[in-house]
Design a protein around this motif. Structure first.
Motif, PDB file in Angstrom:
ATOM      1  N   PRO A 182     -29.069 -13.596  -4.996  1.00  0.00           N
ATOM      2  CA  PRO A 182     -28.506 -12.249  -4.776  1.00  0.00           C
ATOM      3  C   PRO A 182     -28.227 -11.956  -3.300  1.00  0.00           C
ATOM      4  N   PHE A 183     -29.095 -12.464  -2.429  1.00  0.00           N
ATOM      5  CA  PHE A 183     -28.931 -12.202  -1.009  1.00  0.00           C
ATOM      6  C   PHE A 183     -27.739 -12.972  -0.440  1.00  0.00           C
ATOM      7  N   VAL A 184     -27.534 -14.198  -0.930  1.00  0.00           N
ATOM      8  CA  VAL A 184     -26.376 -14.990  -0.498  1.00  0.00           C
ATOM      9  C   VAL A 184     -25.081 -14.300  -0.918  1.00  0.00           C
ATOM     10  N   ILE A 185     -25.057 -13.815  -2.163  1.00  0.00           N
ATOM     11  CA  ILE A 185     -23.861 -13.122  -2.670  1.00  0.00           C
ATOM     12  C   ILE A 185     -23.586 -11.861  -1.848  1.00  0.00           C
ATOM     13  N   ALA A 186     -24.633 -11.117  -1.504  1.00  0.00           N
ATOM     14  CA  ALA A 186     -24.472  -9.887  -0.728  1.00  0.00           C
ATOM     15  C   ALA A 186     -23.885 -10.178   0.650  1.00  0.00           C
ATOM     16  N   ILE A 187     -24.365 -11.234   1.297  1.00  0.00           N
ATOM     17  CA  ILE A 187     -23.864 -11.599   2.621  1.00  0.00           C
ATOM     18  C   ILE A 187     -22.397 -12.023   2.543  1.00  0.00           C
ATOM     19  N   ILE A 188     -22.066 -12.827   1.520  1.00  0.00           N
ATOM     20  CA  ILE A 188     -20.675 -13.272   1.345  1.00  0.00           C
ATOM     21  C   ILE A 188     -19.752 -12.081   1.123  1.00  0.00           C
ATOM     22  N   MET A 189     -20.207 -11.099   0.318  1.00  0.00           N
ATOM     23  CA  MET A 189     -19.388  -9.920   0.038  1.00  0.00           C
ATOM     24  C   MET A 189     -19.125  -9.117   1.309  1.00  0.00           C
ATOM     25  N   LEU A 190     -20.129  -8.982   2.180  1.00  0.00           N
ATOM     26  CA  LEU A 190     -19.954  -8.242   3.429  1.00  0.00           C
ATOM     27  C   LEU A 190     -18.922  -8.914   4.335  1.00  0.00           C
ATOM     28  N   ILE A 191     -19.021 -10.246   4.418  1.00  0.00           N
ATOM     29  CA  ILE A 191     -18.067 -10.997   5.241  1.00  0.00           C
ATOM     30  C   ILE A 191     -16.660 -10.884   4.661  1.00  0.00           C
ATOM     31  N   ALA A 192     -16.571 -11.015   3.316  1.00  0.00           N
ATOM     32  CA  ALA A 192     -15.262 -10.949   2.653  1.00  0.00           C
ATOM     33  C   ALA A 192     -14.609  -9.571   2.844  1.00  0.00           C
ATOM     34  N   LEU A 193     -15.388  -8.508   2.744  1.00  0.00           N
ATOM     35  CA  LEU A 193     -14.847  -7.164   2.913  1.00  0.00           C
ATOM     36  C   LEU A 193     -14.314  -6.947   4.329  1.00  0.00           C
ATOM     37  N   ALA A 194     -15.028  -7.504   5.312  1.00  0.00           N
ATOM     38  CA  ALA A 194     -14.577  -7.373   6.706  1.00  0.00           C
ATOM     39  C   ALA A 194     -13.252  -8.102   6.923  1.00  0.00           C
ATOM     40  N   ILE A 195     -13.147  -9.301   6.339  1.00  0.00           N
ATOM     41  CA  ILE A 195     -11.910 -10.079   6.485  1.00  0.00           C
ATOM     42  C   ILE A 195     -10.744  -9.375   5.793  1.00  0.00           C
ATOM     43  N   ILE A 196     -10.990  -8.869   4.576  1.00  0.00           N
ATOM     44  CA  ILE A 196      -9.934  -8.178   3.821  1.00  0.00           C
ATOM     45  C   ILE A 196      -9.454  -6.938   4.571  1.00  0.00           C
ATOM     46  N   ASN A 197     -10.406  -6.215   5.166  1.00  0.00           N
ATOM     47  CA  ASN A 197     -10.049  -5.008   5.913  1.00  0.00           C
ATOM     48  C   ASN A 197      -9.172  -5.337   7.122  1.00  0.00           C
ATOM     49  N   LYS A 198      -9.515  -6.444   7.802  1.00  0.00           N
ATOM     50  CA  LYS A 198      -8.744  -6.837   8.983  1.00  0.00           C
ATOM     51  C   LYS A 198      -7.360  -7.341   8.614  1.00  0.00           C
ATOM     52  N   VAL A 199      -7.293  -8.176   7.552  1.00  0.00           N
ATOM     53  CA  VAL A 199      -6.008  -8.726   7.106  1.00  0.00           C
ATOM     54  C   VAL A 199      -5.134  -7.622   6.522  1.00  0.00           C
ATOM     55  N   GLY A 200      -5.761  -6.651   5.881  1.00  0.00           N
ATOM     56  CA  GLY A 200      -5.008  -5.587   5.219  1.00  0.00           C
ATOM     57  C   GLY A 200      -4.142  -4.785   6.179  1.00  0.00           C
ATOM     58  N   ASP A 201      -4.601  -4.632   7.420  1.00  0.00           N
ATOM     59  CA  ASP A 201      -3.815  -3.883   8.405  1.00  0.00           C
ATOM     60  C   ASP A 201      -2.504  -4.573   8.754  1.00  0.00           C
ATOM     61  N   ARG A 202      -2.419  -5.875   8.523  1.00  0.00           N
ATOM     62  CA  ARG A 202      -1.215  -6.634   8.893  1.00  0.00           C
ATOM     63  C   ARG A 202      -0.197  -6.722   7.759  1.00  0.00           C
ATOM     64  N   ILE A 203      -0.608  -6.298   6.578  1.00  0.00           N
ATOM     65  CA  ILE A 203       0.307  -6.375   5.429  1.00  0.00           C
ATOM     66  C   ILE A 203       1.214  -5.144   5.437  1.00  0.00           C
ATOM     67  N   LYS A 204       2.519  -5.348   5.646  1.00  0.00           N
ATOM     68  CA  LYS A 204       3.451  -4.243   5.806  1.00  0.00           C
ATOM     69  C   LYS A 204       4.378  -4.051   4.612  1.00  0.00           C
ATOM     70  N   THR A 205       4.573  -5.112   3.790  1.00  0.00           N
ATOM     71  CA  THR A 205       5.546  -5.039   2.689  1.00  0.00           C
ATOM     72  C   THR A 205       4.865  -5.288   1.349  1.00  0.00           C
ATOM     73  N   PRO A 206       5.442  -4.775   0.253  1.00  0.00           N
ATOM     74  CA  PRO A 206       4.892  -5.020  -1.090  1.00  0.00           C
ATOM     75  C   PRO A 206       4.831  -6.510  -1.428  1.00  0.00           C
ATOM     76  N   LYS A 207       5.835  -7.277  -0.945  1.00  0.00           N
ATOM     77  CA  LYS A 207       5.871  -8.713  -1.228  1.00  0.00           C
ATOM     78  C   LYS A 207       4.658  -9.411  -0.628  1.00  0.00           C
ATOM     79  N   ALA A 208       4.342  -9.081   0.628  1.00  0.00           N
ATOM     80  CA  ALA A 208       3.185  -9.689   1.289  1.00  0.00           C
ATOM     81  C   ALA A 208       1.889  -9.307   0.568  1.00  0.00           C
ATOM     82  N   ALA A 209       1.806  -8.043   0.144  1.00  0.00           N
ATOM     83  CA  ALA A 209       0.614  -7.582  -0.577  1.00  0.00           C
ATOM     84  C   ALA A 209       0.443  -8.335  -1.890  1.00  0.00           C
ATOM     85  N   THR A 210       1.563  -8.581  -2.582  1.00  0.00           N
ATOM     86  CA  THR A 210       1.519  -9.327  -3.841  1.00  0.00           C
ATOM     87  C   THR A 210       1.029 -10.751  -3.626  1.00  0.00           C
ATOM     88  N   ILE A 211       1.527 -11.380  -2.555  1.00  0.00           N
ATOM     89  CA  ILE A 211       1.121 -12.761  -2.253  1.00  0.00           C
ATOM     90  C   ILE A 211      -0.371 -12.834  -1.954  1.00  0.00           C
TER      91      ILE A 211
END
Length: 402
Positions: free
Chosen positions: A32-61
């Motif tokens: 459970p602790f490994v999964i929690a750590i992975i989720m925190l890292i994944a959320l940070a990456i998604i948040n950072k990458v999300g700011d760069r997605i400008k078009t619906p096509k990129a979001a779909t990809i």
């Protein structure tokens, strides 16, 4: 006053592991602790990458890539979760056969497992062989090294949760079987398998009214109505026990016990082995054979001899099974000073067993001289001697654990 079943003191810690045992642990506690750590890292990456997605096509990809990654990880996890493991399928099939008291079918499912079988299957195998009276000749015809039990604080499924009741039932320990049925049903809800065992335990314990209660519940089901109606007459009249031969061994074993219950610390395999290996001999041949077999499982010479001598006394004039003779001859060779006098106690060992033991000892000496280690010795000698007590005594390090 309002009554409920909530444990308020454990409200915030209910999902966390409880480290109950320091000697038996499992790596799954950290999952459970490994999964929690992975989720925190994944959320940070998604948040950072999300700011760069400008078009619906990129979001779909990006969404499609994430979906593929999640699906791939899920498939990989499920693939490694033992659902395609021989032991898993054999446990399911052999439980059904054991529940039907079909001993040969139980053994057939276990024979098909390749490699080491689980603790559950080892216990099922022993129960089936006890009931077919073949345990003294066939106990080691299976690759049953066993596995170190996991403590109840690990995240794995435990023997006590899935099959302890039926194992205890067929060892005559009906109080223990009933106790674990109730424990499991309080936590996970009532089910057919547990109700059947509770009905049988109540019948064996002479609690007819209680047995009738469970049987009436089962009689209202579609698939177990006939089973319930088969045992209802016995629940109402205990004197009919002789007309139910499938319960004879359980009833005989149960009559050898005092009516009590104790803690098995969540590891029923070890409890049963030690309980029977330390039990005193009685005039029940079935019970006494169990005490002898489990003293062999413990590889305890001091416990073995009184149980072996009593076995000879109870089976006077009968041929002693080969595995019991093998154990007796090995212990006489290892500790001749503690062995009873063979002539005085009528201990006879077949010449074929003596010759085979000598071949085993000679082969071990030859291989040791060539510089082989213990694991290599076990592999080299298993084909010829793997089904003997001697090989198990020296090389089966998992036997005490199961």
């Amino acid at each position: 006053q309002v009554y409920d079943t909530l444990r308020n003191e454990k409200f915030f810690t209910a999902g966390l592991p409880v480290f109950e045992s320091g000697s038996v642990t499992n790596s799954s506690l950290t999952t459970p602790f490994v999964i929690a750590i992975i989720m925190l890292i994944a959320l940070a990456i998604i948040n950072k990458v999300g700011d760069r997605i400008k078009t619906p096509k990129a979001a779909t990809i990006v969404s499609s890539l994430l979906l593929v990654i999640i699906a791939g990880c899920s498939y990989s996890t499920l693939e490694d979760a033992d659902y395609d493991d021989d032991n898993y399928h054999a446990e399911c099939k052999s439980y059904r056969s054991l529940d039907d008291m079909n001993w040969e079918e139980t053994l057939d499912h276990i024979r098909k497992v390749e490699g080491r079988i689980s603790n559950q299957l080892v216990m099922f195998k022993n129960i089936a062989l006890f009931n077919t009276h073949e345990i003294g000749s066939s106990m080691y015809d299976y690759d049953d090294l066993g596995m170190v039990p996991t403590s109840r604080d690990s995240l794995q499924i435990h023997t006590v949760n899935i099959c302890a009741p039926i194992i205890y039932l067929h060892h005559g320990l009906t109080n223990f079987a009933y106790h674990w049925c109730m424990e499991v049903q309080v936590e996970y809800g009532f089910n057919i398998a547990q109700l059947k065992i509770m009905a049988l335990c109540s019948i064996i314990n002479g609690e007819g009214k209680l047995a009738e209660k469970y049987l009436k519940i089962l009689s209202h089901t579609m698939f177990y109505k006939d089973w319930a109606e088969h045992y209802l007459p016995l629940a109402r009249n205990p004197k009919l026990i002789g007309k139910y031969p499938e319960l004879a061994n359980i009833h005989e074993l149960n009559s050898c016990f005092e009516n009590y219950i104790a803690s098995d610390e969540g590891i029923c395999e070890n409890f049963i082995i030690n309980y029977f290996a330390n039990s005193k001999g009685m005039n029940s041949k079935y019970f006494q054979e169990m005490t002898l077999v489990y003293s062999m499982v413990l590889k305890d010479i001091k416990k073995f001899w009184p149980r072996y001598l009593f076995y000879i006394q109870l089976h006077k004039g009968e041929k002693i099974p080969e595995l019991y003779q093998q154990a007796a001859y090995l212990f006489m060779d290892l500790e001749p000073q503690s062995a009873p006098d063979a002539k005085a106690y009528g201990i006879e060992i077949d010449q074929a067993i003596i010759d085979r033991y000598n071949r085993f000892a000679q082969q071990i000496q030859t291989l040791l001289g060539s510089g082989l280690g213990e694991e290599a010795l076990a592999r080299q000698t298993k084909a010829e001697f793997g089904n003997t007590f001697w090989w198990v005594y020296y090389f089966n390090k998992g036997a005490v654990c199961y």
